[in-house]
Structure formats: structure tokens, C-alpha cells
Design a protein around this motif. Structure first.
Motif, mmCIF file in Angstrom:
data_model
loop_
_atom_site.group_PDB
_atom_site.id
_atom_site.type_symbol
_atom_site.label_atom_id
_atom_site.label_comp_id
_atom_site.label_asym_id
_atom_site.label_seq_id
_atom_site.Cartn_x
_atom_site.Cartn_y
_atom_site.Cartn_z
ATOM 1 N N SER A 185 -1.970 -1.019 2.263
ATOM 2 C CA SER A 185 -3.244 -0.442 2.678
ATOM 3 C C SER A 185 -4.136 -1.506 3.313
ATOM 4 O O SER A 185 -4.072 -2.687 2.959
ATOM 5 C CB SER A 185 -3.966 0.185 1.483
ATOM 6 N N THR A 186 -4.961 -1.081 4.241
ATOM 7 C CA THR A 186 -5.866 -1.994 4.934
ATOM 8 C C THR A 186 -6.781 -2.720 3.954
ATOM 9 O O THR A 186 -6.983 -3.936 4.051
ATOM 10 C CB THR A 186 -6.700 -1.231 5.974
ATOM 11 N N ALA A 187 -7.325 -1.978 2.996
ATOM 12 C CA ALA A 187 -8.250 -2.578 2.027
ATOM 13 C C ALA A 187 -7.570 -3.674 1.222
ATOM 14 O O ALA A 187 -8.147 -4.748 0.995
ATOM 15 C CB ALA A 187 -8.801 -1.501 1.095
ATOM 16 N N PHE A 188 -6.335 -3.433 0.795
ATOM 17 C CA PHE A 188 -5.605 -4.417 -0.004
ATOM 18 C C PHE A 188 -5.301 -5.673 0.817
ATOM 19 O O PHE A 188 -5.522 -6.800 0.368
ATOM 20 C CB PHE A 188 -4.301 -3.805 -0.524
ATOM 21 N N LEU A 189 -4.812 -5.485 2.033
ATOM 22 C CA LEU A 189 -4.451 -6.631 2.872
ATOM 23 C C LEU A 189 -5.678 -7.453 3.263
ATOM 24 O O LEU A 189 -5.620 -8.680 3.307
ATOM 25 C CB LEU A 189 -3.701 -6.148 4.116
ATOM 26 N N LYS A 190 -6.786 -6.782 3.530
ATOM 27 C CA LYS A 190 -8.026 -7.507 3.839
ATOM 28 C C LYS A 190 -8.485 -8.332 2.636
ATOM 29 O O LYS A 190 -8.964 -9.456 2.788
ATOM 30 C CB LYS A 190 -9.125 -6.522 4.258
ATOM 31 N N HIS A 191 -8.319 -7.757 1.445
ATOM 32 C CA HIS A 191 -8.723 -8.465 0.229
ATOM 33 C C HIS A 191 -7.866 -9.716 0.035
ATOM 34 O O HIS A 191 -8.387 -10.792 -0.288
ATOM 35 C CB HIS A 191 -8.601 -7.542 -0.978
ATOM 36 N N LEU A 192 -6.563 -9.595 0.253
ATOM 37 C CA LEU A 192 -5.684 -10.761 0.110
ATOM 38 C C LEU A 192 -6.048 -11.847 1.122
ATOM 39 O O LEU A 192 -6.052 -13.038 0.792
ATOM 40 C CB LEU A 192 -4.219 -10.352 0.293
ATOM 41 N N GLU A 193 -6.333 -11.427 2.341
ATOM 42 C CA GLU A 193 -6.702 -12.403 3.374
ATOM 43 C C GLU A 193 -7.997 -13.122 2.995
ATOM 44 O O GLU A 193 -8.126 -14.337 3.204
ATOM 45 C CB GLU A 193 -6.842 -11.710 4.725
#
Length: 217
Positions: free
Chosen positions: A164-172
Motif C-alpha cells: 500500500s502507498t501509505a505503508f511504503l511512504k512510512h517505510l521511506e
């Protein structure tokens, strides 16, 4: 030849069935496709008529050999397009999934082969998922979810199981991207949160997040 919707269902069944090719219930399939169970049942009937799936009442749906080949080729195109979008068009890893969902339905085997060659025959996509070769073979990778590691163990982030976009943005934002070396500093007994050392800094991630970060030792 399948419709876009049929291809999406084949891909969903492939992912839900896992490596052991277990039968998938129509309810689970409907949930995955975000539709009604009756709609999923109707699609299963269509796919069965095309010899792409086998459906056993009260047991579930499995892909036939033909269905597996079709699903794998869709996945191959999807992941190749994600590599192209990130490496050549400079999209971020959280921006490419929906675009690749559109591009994967282009029905041109020669385009997929030339794209693969143009990209230098990549083995994984921007999220660390393996890209099957033109024969449908996946290269084996041994990866573990971060929450399976113990204190003082180290590893390299090589994939994610949540796209999900939200998850990947959080990891970044946390600096937890592919290729980063991590060390488990501490595991909090209270809630299972994990304190990591990465690039000389410390980060703490929740147990839920750690389940979706894949590590190679």
C-alpha cells in the motif's frame, strides 16, 4: 484470451493460494477483489468454462496448469513494468503499483520480452518480489519477516509483503528501504516493538509493521 477482469481474478487466486497451491474460498476471493461473493462465484464459473480454474463445492478454487501459466505471465508483466517505472521514469516505489495494474494487461509477449531485455533481465521488482522468467520460473529467495529475528541479529531489507502507498511512504520516511543493513537492538516485551539500528541511527517499528518487512540474513 482473457478479459482484464478475468486476468485480475487469476492473479488474485494465484496470490491467495500461496506456494502450496491450496484451494481458495470464494469468500476470500471476493474479499481480495473487493466485490460480492456472488460476483466472485460468477467469475469462477466463467474461468472454469475456460479451463483456467477448478472449483470443488465447499472446498474452494484452484488454478489449472493453464490458469497458473496465465497468472504468472500477468505477474511477470506487472513486476517488469514496476521496474521500468522506477528505474527509467523515476517514479517512487509507492507510486507504481496502480500504473503497473493497467500496463500488465497489454497482450504482447514480444513487448514483455523486449522490456525484460531492455531492463537487463531484473530478478526482483522495486518491492523485492521475484520476477518470473519467460518460462514462468521464479528464482528462490530465502527471506524472513523482521519480527522473526532475535536481538543482536542482523540482515538486509530485501522485500515487503505490504504494497500500500501509505505503508511504503512510512517505510521511506523511516529510511527502511530495500538494500539497507539493519541490526536488532532490542525487542520490547510490552508490545513486541522492535528497536533497529540502521545507517548509524536508531528507529523503532511496531510489531505489525515488522511483519511486513522482509529480511535476508
Amino acid at each position: 484470451m482473457q478479459t482484464f477482469s478475468e486476468e485480475n481474478y487469476l492473479k488474485a487466486i494465484f496470490h491467495l493460494s500461496g506456494t502450496d497451491k491450496k484451494p481458495v474460498s470464494t469468500n476470500a476471493l471476493a474479499e481480495k477483489m473487493k466485490t460480492k461473493a456472488s460476483s466472485a462465484t460468477d467469475m469462477v464459473k466463467r474461468l472454469s468454462e475456460k479451463n483456467l480454474v477448478e472449483h470443488t463445492p465447499y472446498q474452494g478454487v484452484t488454478l489449472t496448469e493453464s490458469g497458473i501459466r496465465s497468472a504468472v505471465q500477468i505477474i511477470r508483466k506487472h513486476r517488469l513494468w514496476e521496474v521500468f517505472l522506477v528505474d527509467k521514469l523515476e517514479f517512487k516505489w509507492d507510486e507504481v503499483h496502480d500504473l503497473a495494474e493497467e500496463l500488465e494487461h497489454i497482450n504482447s509477449p514480444i513487448l514483455a520480452e523486449r522490456l525484460d531485455a531492455f531492463l537487463g533481465y531484473p530478478k526482483t521488482d522495486p518491492h523485492g518480489d521475484p520476477i518470473p522468467d519467460k518460462h514462468g520460473n521464479f528464482e528462490e529467495y530465502k527471506m524472513f519477516s523482521l519480527n522473526k529475528l532475535n536481538k543482536a541479529e542482523t540482515g538486509i531489507i530485501t522485500g515487503v509483503s505490504e504494497h500500500s502507498t501509505a505503508f511504503l511512504k512510512h517505510l521511506e520516511k523511516l529510511g527502511l528501504t530495500l538494500g539497507k543493513n539493519i541490526e536488532i537492538v532490542d525487542i520490547l516485551e510490552f508490545d513486541g516493538s522492535i528497536e533497529l539500528k540502521i545507517d548509524g541511527t536508531h528507529q523503532t517499528v511496531s510489531r505489525e509493521i515488522s511483519k511486513h518487512i522482509l529480511i535476508s540474513k
